[in-house]
Design a protein around this motif. Structure first.
Motif, PDB file in Angstrom:
ATOM      1  N   ARG A  33       1.421  -1.208  -0.143  1.00 38.27           N
ATOM      2  CA  ARG A  33      -0.120   0.064   0.131  1.00 38.27           C
ATOM      3  C   ARG A  33       0.283   1.833  -0.180  1.00 38.27           C
ATOM      4  O   ARG A  33       1.631   1.860   1.029  1.00 38.27           O
ATOM      5  N   ILE A  34       0.866   2.626  -1.165  1.00 40.59           N
ATOM      6  CA  ILE A  34       1.305   3.414  -1.289  1.00 40.59           C
ATOM      7  C   ILE A  34       0.722   4.921  -1.584  1.00 40.59           C
ATOM      8  O   ILE A  34       0.325   4.325  -2.517  1.00 40.59           O
ATOM      9  N   LYS A  35      -0.050   5.608  -0.439  1.00 38.47           N
ATOM     10  CA  LYS A  35      -0.813   6.345  -0.179  1.00 38.47           C
ATOM     11  C   LYS A  35      -2.576   6.235  -0.571  1.00 38.47           C
ATOM     12  O   LYS A  35      -2.804   6.642  -1.820  1.00 38.47           O
ATOM     13  N   HIS A  36      -2.529   4.680  -0.267  1.00 42.10           N
ATOM     14  CA  HIS A  36      -4.158   4.350  -0.065  1.00 42.10           C
ATOM     15  C   HIS A  36      -4.180   4.206  -1.686  1.00 42.10           C
ATOM     16  O   HIS A  36      -5.510   3.858  -2.100  1.00 42.10           O
ATOM     17  N   ARG A  37      -3.428   3.299  -2.125  1.00 42.80           N
ATOM     18  CA  ARG A  37      -3.115   2.856  -3.317  1.00 42.80           C
ATOM     19  C   ARG A  37      -2.539   1.294  -3.053  1.00 42.80           C
ATOM     20  O   ARG A  37      -1.830   0.962  -2.583  1.00 42.80           O
ATOM     21  N   THR A  38      -3.099   0.061  -3.462  1.00 43.09           N
ATOM     22  CA  THR A  38      -2.694  -1.234  -3.116  1.00 43.09           C
ATOM     23  C   THR A  38      -2.843  -1.909  -4.362  1.00 43.09           C
ATOM     24  O   THR A  38      -3.059  -1.510  -5.350  1.00 43.09           O
ATOM     25  N   TYR A  39      -1.795  -1.889  -4.195  1.00 41.65           N
ATOM     26  CA  TYR A  39      -0.594  -2.769  -5.527  1.00 41.65           C
ATOM     27  C   TYR A  39      -0.202  -4.560  -4.951  1.00 41.65           C
ATOM     28  O   TYR A  39      -0.132  -4.760  -3.672  1.00 41.65           O
ATOM     29  N   ASP A  40      -0.701  -5.785  -6.074  1.00 41.10           N
ATOM     30  CA  ASP A  40      -0.972  -6.938  -6.090  1.00 41.10           C
ATOM     31  C   ASP A  40      -0.514  -7.678  -7.251  1.00 41.10           C
ATOM     32  O   ASP A  40      -1.130  -7.231  -8.243  1.00 41.10           O
ATOM     33  N   ASP A  41       0.613  -8.531  -6.655  1.00 38.41           N
ATOM     34  CA  ASP A  41       0.105  -9.701  -8.139  1.00 38.41           C
ATOM     35  C   ASP A  41       0.643 -10.943  -7.483  1.00 38.41           C
ATOM     36  O   ASP A  41       1.253 -11.153  -6.433  1.00 38.41           O
ATOM     37  N   HIS A  42       0.343 -11.909  -8.201  1.00 39.70           N
ATOM     38  CA  HIS A  42       0.701 -13.263  -6.971  1.00 39.70           C
ATOM     39  C   HIS A  42       2.067 -13.243  -7.643  1.00 39.70           C
ATOM     40  O   HIS A  42       1.818 -14.898  -6.998  1.00 39.70           O
ATOM     41  N   GLU A  43       2.447 -12.641  -8.315  1.00 37.15           N
ATOM     42  CA  GLU A  43       4.288 -13.211  -7.834  1.00 37.15           C
ATOM     43  C   GLU A  43       4.960 -12.861  -6.730  1.00 37.15           C
ATOM     44  O   GLU A  43       5.965 -13.072  -6.261  1.00 37.15           O
ATOM     45  N   LEU A  44       4.205 -11.504  -6.111  1.00 36.79           N
ATOM     46  CA  LEU A  44       4.077 -11.003  -4.658  1.00 36.79           C
ATOM     47  C   LEU A  44       4.123 -12.984  -3.170  1.00 36.79           C
ATOM     48  O   LEU A  44       4.864 -12.633  -2.656  1.00 36.79           O
ATOM     49  N   ASN A  45       3.309 -13.666  -3.697  1.00 35.11           N
ATOM     50  CA  ASN A  45       3.498 -14.936  -3.498  1.00 35.11           C
ATOM     51  C   ASN A  45       4.118 -15.519  -2.083  1.00 35.11           C
ATOM     52  O   ASN A  45       3.819 -15.148  -0.960  1.00 35.11           O
ATOM     53  N   PRO A  46       5.179 -15.795  -2.678  1.00 33.00           N
ATOM     54  CA  PRO A  46       6.528 -16.322  -2.040  1.00 33.00           C
ATOM     55  C   PRO A  46       7.352 -15.331  -1.153  1.00 33.00           C
ATOM     56  O   PRO A  46       7.665 -15.655  -0.362  1.00 33.00           O
ATOM     57  N   LEU A  47       6.716 -14.069  -1.321  1.00 29.56           N
ATOM     58  CA  LEU A  47       7.627 -12.908  -0.896  1.00 29.56           C
ATOM     59  C   LEU A  47       6.883 -11.781   0.537  1.00 29.56           C
ATOM     60  O   LEU A  47       7.373 -11.347   0.950  1.00 29.56           O
ATOM     61  N   ARG A  48       5.176 -12.476   0.428  1.00 27.88           N
ATOM     62  CA  ARG A  48       4.640 -12.184   1.121  1.00 27.88           C
ATOM     63  C   ARG A  48       4.934 -12.685   2.934  1.00 27.88           C
ATOM     64  O   ARG A  48       4.862 -13.163   3.091  1.00 27.88           O
ATOM     65  N   ARG A  49       5.080 -11.284   4.090  1.00 26.33           N
ATOM     66  CA  ARG A  49       5.373 -11.315   5.048  1.00 26.33           C
ATOM     67  C   ARG A  49       7.014 -12.413   5.128  1.00 26.33           C
ATOM     68  O   ARG A  49       7.083 -12.849   6.747  1.00 26.33           O
ATOM     69  N   GLN A  50       7.783 -11.576   4.435  1.00 30.69           N
ATOM     70  CA  GLN A  50       8.717 -12.346   4.417  1.00 30.69           C
ATOM     71  C   GLN A  50      10.288 -11.017   4.477  1.00 30.69           C
ATOM     72  O   GLN A  50       9.307 -10.363   4.335  1.00 30.69           O
TER      73      GLN A  50
END
Length: 200
Positions: A33-50
């Motif tokens: 989240r940057i300035k009330h905008r959410t960026y998301d993609d399936h490629e982030l799955n292995p990096l989430r909360r890491q």
């Protein structure tokens, strides 16, 4: 390199990303989240909360963003030595690219609004900017007495008057009879070695 000091080389895509402004953030379950905008993609799955592995930044991830195009950001994956392009979640709501300035202005118009409401406000703002003011907005709210009088006189004098016919097309001229041709003045050749400040 020793003779000229540097060799000009065109930038590739990764060089362009490297030169963009950076920020360090965590990758959460919902994305970034940057300035009330959410960026998301399936490629982030292995990096989430890491942990990113960068101890100086307390395990946060390096993110580069373009302030003139908020449609996407880039996350540096140091484990695989690559950039991950992550798109804005509500990119489909706005038809044209825009920057941080338009987003901030739309956010001011919808105080306390959700991300979808701000995106819709930004879309409406960009549409108004493209289309220009409507006739109601272009017309002043209250006209002076003189302006009203001029408008009334104009309506009164044009009411019932026949519409003038457009002028008839002029007949084509023959090339032999046309003697009003302009004189052709040839241009001189450009000399790159000549002194431009010298008077002729």
């Amino acid at each position: 390199m020793q003779s000229c000091g540097y060799v000009p080389v065109p930038l590739n895509g990764e060089d362009y990303i490297e030169l963009l402004p950076e920020r360090w953030q965590a990758i959460n379950a919902y994305g970034i989240r940057i300035k009330h905008r959410t960026y998301d993609d399936h490629e982030l799955n292995p990096l989430r909360r890491q942990h990113s592995g960068v101890m100086e930044k307390k395990g946060l991830w390096e993110i580069h963003h373009d302030p003139y195009d908020i449609s996407q950001i880039w996350v540096r994956d140091r484990h695989h030595n690559r950039w991950i392009t992550v798109f804005w979640k509500h990119l489909h709501r706005v038809g044209v690219p825009f920057g941080e300035m338009a987003w901030d202005h739309a956010r001011d118009q919808v105080p306390g609004g959700t991300e979808e409401q701000i995106a819709d406000a930004a879309d409406a703002l960009l549409r108004r900017a493209h289309d220009g003011p409507s006739p109601e907005e272009a017309r002043p709210a209250k006209r002076s007495r003189r302006d009203r009088r001029v408008a009334a006189r104009t309506r009164a004098t044009t009411h019932g008057r026949p519409v003038p016919e457009p002028p008839a097309a002029e007949p084509a001229h023959d090339d032999e009879t046309d003697t009003d041709l302009a004189k052709v003045v040839p241009l001189g050749l450009f000399d790159p070695l000549a002194n431009p400040w010298r008077r002729p």
